[in-house]
Scaffold this motif. Sequence first.
Motif, PDB file in Angstrom:
ATOM      1  N   HIS A  68     -17.445  14.150 -25.975  1.00  0.00           N
ATOM      2  CA  HIS A  68     -16.939  14.960 -27.065  1.00  0.00           C
ATOM      3  C   HIS A  68     -17.306  14.333 -28.345  1.00  0.00           C
ATOM      4  N   CYS A 114     -12.048  14.457 -18.939  1.00  0.00           N
ATOM      5  CA  CYS A 114     -11.985  15.237 -20.169  1.00  0.00           C
ATOM      6  C   CYS A 114     -11.465  14.421 -21.352  1.00  0.00           C
ATOM      7  N   LYS A 116     -10.851  14.800 -25.668  1.00  0.00           N
ATOM      8  CA  LYS A 116     -10.864  15.784 -26.848  1.00  0.00           C
ATOM      9  C   LYS A 116     -10.206  15.046 -28.060  1.00  0.00           C
ATOM     10  N   SER A 160      -7.387  22.315 -21.112  1.00  0.00           N
ATOM     11  CA  SER A 160      -8.192  22.959 -22.595  1.00  0.00           C
ATOM     12  C   SER A 160      -7.155  23.032 -23.551  1.00  0.00           C
ATOM     13  N   SER A 343     -22.590  18.403 -24.348  1.00  0.00           N
ATOM     14  CA  SER A 343     -21.662  18.808 -25.681  1.00  0.00           C
ATOM     15  C   SER A 343     -22.720  18.742 -26.841  1.00  0.00           C
TER      16      SER A 343
END
Length: 373
Positions: A68, A114, A116, A160, A343
């Motif tokens: 990310h 993940c 973010k 998400s 990404s």
Amino acid sequence: MHPWNSTVGSASLKLMLKLLRRLFQRRILIEDSMKSKVASLFTAPMALPPPDPQFVLRGTSAAVHTLHFSCGGPEPDIPLLFSGSENGFIHVWNLKTHRVDTALDGHGRRSVCCVKTMGGKDRLLSQGRDQRICLWDLAEGRTSVTDSVFTEHVGFCRCSLVQVAQGRWLMAMAARSLEEVQILELPSKTSVCTLKPEVGAKLGMPMCLKLWQLSCGSQPVLLAGYEDGSVVLWNVSMGKALSRLICHQEPVMSLDFDSEKAKGISGSSEKVLSIWSLNEQQNLQVYKTHELVNAGISDITIRPDKKILATAGWDHRIRIFGWKKLKPLAVLDYHTATAHCVSFSDHSNPRDRLLAAGSRDQRISVWSIYAQT
């Protein structure tokens, strides 16, 4: 000499001369053909070879599963790349020095799937195979987990996020029950709803999730890819499935959606990319399919300007396509093992924007492909 022998000798000589003339003419034709082919090699336009990585980041000591960027801040803000690895570490890469600024350890050495940022590089969300989603405070050099959510989910489905208001986010994550998806509000961790398929639907586990909204303040919507190969559109506010489309014969490994064109794309372990659209009646329908050279897609992402997309393949390669017609543009062949994630960066200047790919070979390749597209 007997007259008969003279006649035979004359005929044989004529035949030999005729054959020699034909052989000579054929040689001239072959030589002319070869000359024209050689000339065409120099006059025909040559296809540009794919670019090499602009640089490669090494030092994760484990397979890289998620990436990310955070590069949108004004100068002198340092552009960063966050990576999550199989050994449980999150590395914060300085894209000016190409070195690790910080290494975060908050998932008990279990794989990070993940990462973010939430409204800036000082607030980070990470998800691990330790069944925890962590919220980090990285301001002023801090490296602390300020809060966490216990997911009770043991699969590979990444959560998400979508921002619904200043300082407020919705997060979709796979729930404890096999087919369910839970929606939470952050940072309060308030449960908004649990999305349950109809009885007998047999979708299997959710494999990938994409929360989105047409505009700030509009109703949030979730696209979920499932184990049975279907993509389901959910109305989050109503907790209701609006449409279901079987896109693949195998589990949906990754998907992305372009809300401006109401068009999405998904990949699986098959040799097919499925492109689908959303009509005004909120029904999903197949738009087209694209056959791949090799099977297996780990990740798909559409560039923020909606011009191109990138896929991470089980065949170690990163493929670039034009988003409008899914025209193949480049095959980036650098990694020596499965590519797990791709990404695009969020630099404000398009010329500075980058593509990063993470692989099982423990390397992160960073590419500048904007001049070519």
